[in-house]
Write an enzyme that holds these catalytic residues in place. Sequence first.
Site, PDB file in Angstrom:
ATOM      1  N   LYS A   5       0.833  -1.198   0.000  1.00 55.99           N
ATOM      2  CA  LYS A   5       0.000   0.000   0.000  1.00 55.99           C
ATOM      3  C   LYS A   5       0.862   1.239   0.000  1.00 55.99           C
ATOM      4  O   LYS A   5       2.037   1.179   0.275  1.00 55.99           O
ATOM      5  CB  LYS A   5      -0.885  -0.008   1.248  1.00 55.99           C
ATOM      6  CG  LYS A   5      -1.865  -1.178   1.264  1.00 55.99           C
ATOM      7  CD  LYS A   5      -2.691  -1.160   2.523  1.00 55.99           C
ATOM      8  CE  LYS A   5      -3.572  -2.389   2.593  1.00 55.99           C
ATOM      9  NZ  LYS A   5      -2.822  -3.638   2.677  1.00 55.99           N
ATOM     10  N   LEU A  71       4.252   1.011  -5.401  1.00 57.59           N
ATOM     11  CA  LEU A  71       5.353   1.452  -4.543  1.00 57.59           C
ATOM     12  C   LEU A  71       4.794   2.534  -3.624  1.00 57.59           C
ATOM     13  O   LEU A  71       3.922   3.303  -4.022  1.00 57.59           O
ATOM     14  CB  LEU A  71       6.506   2.040  -5.370  1.00 57.59           C
ATOM     15  CG  LEU A  71       7.288   1.086  -6.270  1.00 57.59           C
ATOM     16  CD1 LEU A  71       8.328   1.858  -7.080  1.00 57.59           C
ATOM     17  CD2 LEU A  71       7.970  -0.018  -5.462  1.00 57.59           C
ATOM     18  N   ASP A  72       5.322   2.604  -2.405  1.00 56.55           N
ATOM     19  CA  ASP A  72       4.924   3.672  -1.493  1.00 56.55           C
ATOM     20  C   ASP A  72       5.199   5.033  -2.123  1.00 56.55           C
ATOM     21  O   ASP A  72       6.123   5.177  -2.930  1.00 56.55           O
ATOM     22  CB  ASP A  72       5.722   3.583  -0.185  1.00 56.55           C
ATOM     23  CG  ASP A  72       5.357   2.366   0.657  1.00 56.55           C
ATOM     24  OD1 ASP A  72       4.297   1.773   0.412  1.00 56.55           O
ATOM     25  OD2 ASP A  72       6.137   2.029   1.555  1.00 56.55           O
ATOM     26  N   ARG A  73       4.440   6.029  -1.696  1.00 55.65           N
ATOM     27  CA  ARG A  73       4.603   7.391  -2.241  1.00 55.65           C
ATOM     28  C   ARG A  73       6.061   7.854  -2.195  1.00 55.65           C
ATOM     29  O   ARG A  73       6.567   8.457  -3.150  1.00 55.65           O
ATOM     30  CB  ARG A  73       3.746   8.357  -1.435  1.00 55.65           C
ATOM     31  CG  ARG A  73       3.852   9.809  -1.885  1.00 55.65           C
ATOM     32  CD  ARG A  73       3.305  10.754  -0.834  1.00 55.65           C
ATOM     33  NE  ARG A  73       4.131  10.738   0.362  1.00 55.65           N
ATOM     34  CZ  ARG A  73       3.785  11.272   1.533  1.00 55.65           C
ATOM     35  NH1 ARG A  73       2.615  11.832   1.694  1.00 55.65           N
ATOM     36  NH2 ARG A  73       4.598  11.217   2.563  1.00 55.65           N
TER      37      ARG A  73
END
Length: 225
Positions: A5, A71-73
């Site tokens: 997430k 991918l994470d921010r």
Amino acid sequence: MHHGKEGGALSATDYDPPQDPPEILHLDDDLLVAVKPAGLLSVPGRGPLLADCLIARLQAAHPGVLLVHRLDRDTSGVMVFARNRAAQRHLGLQFERRHPRKSYVARVAGEIAEESGRIDLPMIVDWPNRPRQKVDFTDGRAARTDWAVDRRGAGETRVRLSPLTGRSHQLRVHMLSLGHPILGDTLYAAGAARDHPRMMLHAEVLELHHPTGGRWLRFEAPAPF
């Protein structure tokens, strides 16, 4: 399709992603492989102020692009997208079966004494503090990461990380569990380790099978730090 997430509690007022057009590494009838910059969401957040994201930018130029993983921010690096439903299903199964090989580069706080190792610590969401995740031996899902030191110096270590599972925030929590949080990680690092212009985590290499014909492909984008 889930595979991790977005990271970091994000309010719309803080969201100021880089504006450069996405770098495309590969494009064919089934695949689009792009480099996600740090600070840009993979998929839209809640509300119109968080609508700008990598998939939206790609869909503007290539309608019909479909999500496979995230991918994470604050993580940068190689992401693969599907260009049709059959390719999305094929790629989704590969990720579910853990066939793709992923290699990340990170700069972490402190100088790690050992040369390499495997972290095998189950993880679960830390509900009262979400989106944070935590190690949990009772209810956590299996999470494994291989790591190897590239170089040490000036109170930090550059490591190569290979996640063998795809848990949310896995690399961030696993490095924290070693006592070496990723530099610039606003969720898991503290003090001077947190005070960096970006999170020092980059998905450098992604290898997988082409959905049509099964050829093994390797995509690489060197770490910008």
